[in-house]
Design an enzyme around this catalytic site. Structure first.
Site, PDB file in Angstrom:
ATOM      1  N   ARG A 288      29.098  32.180  41.405  1.00 33.90           N
ATOM      2  CA  ARG A 288      28.857  33.305  40.504  1.00 33.90           C
ATOM      3  C   ARG A 288      29.905  34.398  40.686  1.00 33.90           C
ATOM      4  O   ARG A 288      30.449  34.925  39.700  1.00 33.90           O
ATOM      5  CB  ARG A 288      27.455  33.877  40.744  1.00 33.90           C
ATOM      6  CG  ARG A 288      27.041  34.907  39.701  1.00 33.90           C
ATOM      7  CD  ARG A 288      25.664  35.485  40.025  1.00 33.90           C
ATOM      8  NE  ARG A 288      25.126  36.266  38.924  1.00 33.90           N
ATOM      9  CZ  ARG A 288      23.984  36.961  38.996  1.00 33.90           C
ATOM     10  NH1 ARG A 288      23.262  36.941  40.122  1.00 33.90           N
ATOM     11  NH2 ARG A 288      23.557  37.644  37.951  1.00 33.90           N
TER      12      ARG A 288
ATOM     13  N   ARG B 137      40.393  38.160  35.934  1.00 31.89           N
ATOM     14  CA  ARG B 137      41.729  38.002  36.501  1.00 31.89           C
ATOM     15  C   ARG B 137      42.507  36.806  35.964  1.00 31.89           C
ATOM     16  O   ARG B 137      43.563  36.468  36.494  1.00 31.89           O
ATOM     17  CB  ARG B 137      41.622  37.896  38.031  1.00 31.89           C
ATOM     18  CG  ARG B 137      40.961  39.087  38.693  1.00 31.89           C
ATOM     19  CD  ARG B 137      41.696  40.381  38.445  1.00 31.89           C
ATOM     20  NE  ARG B 137      41.068  41.504  39.165  1.00 31.89           N
ATOM     21  CZ  ARG B 137      41.516  42.751  39.156  1.00 31.89           C
ATOM     22  NH1 ARG B 137      42.600  43.049  38.456  1.00 31.89           N
ATOM     23  NH2 ARG B 137      40.888  43.704  39.826  1.00 31.89           N
TER      24      ARG B 137
END
Length: 255
Positions: A200, A209
């Site tokens: 998670r 990112r």
């Protein structure tokens, strides 16, 4: 002034005239893991089966990929936390400073400039790195740099790193403590760390990112931390293929 520019396919080799080594890659190694799609299933089914949910550990998770997709789609996130992955990462310090903004579900231990002499390995972008930012904050793009700009970046950064590491060595030779001498070194210096996460927390990291064509929410990561994310993603996809497929099928949004 001697410098050696490395690509991701090269091994770090010190320049013959200096101790400074330049790299353009990052290293990510999965060193330990306890992570499978079955971990998601037994955690989810305890709500309806109680202790009988342990039986899910012995079943083929492929039979329950619909449940994994449901959990991902409707953002029932906690079943994705019952697993663990530990990575050894080598990257420039500026990458780690961004990385450690991710705090929930992550643990870090980084090498210390207080306790060891830092090695003269520094980051210089290779020719694939887009250099020029166009547009205003919040609405900008990066475009290719010219050959002259790339040459200037390599030359200026290389000279700067050489001078900084010489200053560091001079202070150490004078008996100055490592924790003080390290102040001369720039954020382009490579460091290494262990980073431990669960699926998670990794999904949340990847959603911010990395850029991906399947992502519902756009992301604008710095390329160097995206390089780390891509390597971590490849390892996770191998460990938890059904969870990874559900992540992509539902817009790469962490549940």
């Amino acid at each position: 002034m001697g410098r050696t520019l490395l690509t991701s396919a090269d091994d770090p080799k010190p320049s013959p005239r200096t101790d400074v080594t330049l790299r353009s890659d990052v290293t990510v190694e999965l060193v330990k893991s306890s992570a499978s799609d079955s971990d998601v299933l037994f955690a989810a089914r305890v709500s309806t089966l109680g202790e009988q949910s342990l039986g899910e550990l012995q079943k083929d998770p492929e039979r329950s990929k619909g449940l994994i997709n449901y959990l991902m789609r409707d953002r029932h996130g906690s079943p994705f936390e019952h697993n663990s992955m530990t990575f050894m990462i080598s990257a420039p310090i500026f990458v780690f400073r961004e990385f450690m903004r991710h705090r929930v579900g992550w643990s870090y231990n980084e090498e210390s400039g207080r306790y060891r002499e830092l090695q003269p390995v520094f980051y210089v972008p290779d020719a694939s790195r887009k250099l020029v930012q166009e547009g205003r904050p919040g609405k900008y793009v990066f475009v290719e740099g010219t050959p002259a700009q790339h040459e200037t970046v390599q030359s200026v950064l290389g000279d700067s790193y050489h001078q900084a590491y010489e200053a560091y060595q001079k202070l150490l030779a004078e008996g100055v403590a490592r924790e003080v001498a390290r102040a001369t070194l720039p954020v382009g210096l490579y460091s290494s760390m262990y980073a431990t996460c669960n699926a998670r927390s990794l999904m949340h990291f990847l959603g911010l990112r990395t850029q991906h064509e399947l992502a519902k929410v756009p992301s604008f990561p710095q390329r160097e931390i995206e390089m780390v994310g891509e390597k971590m993603e490849a390892e996770w996809a191998r460990l938890m293929p059904l969870t990874y497929a559900a992540f992509n099928a539902n817009g790469r949004v962490a549940p």
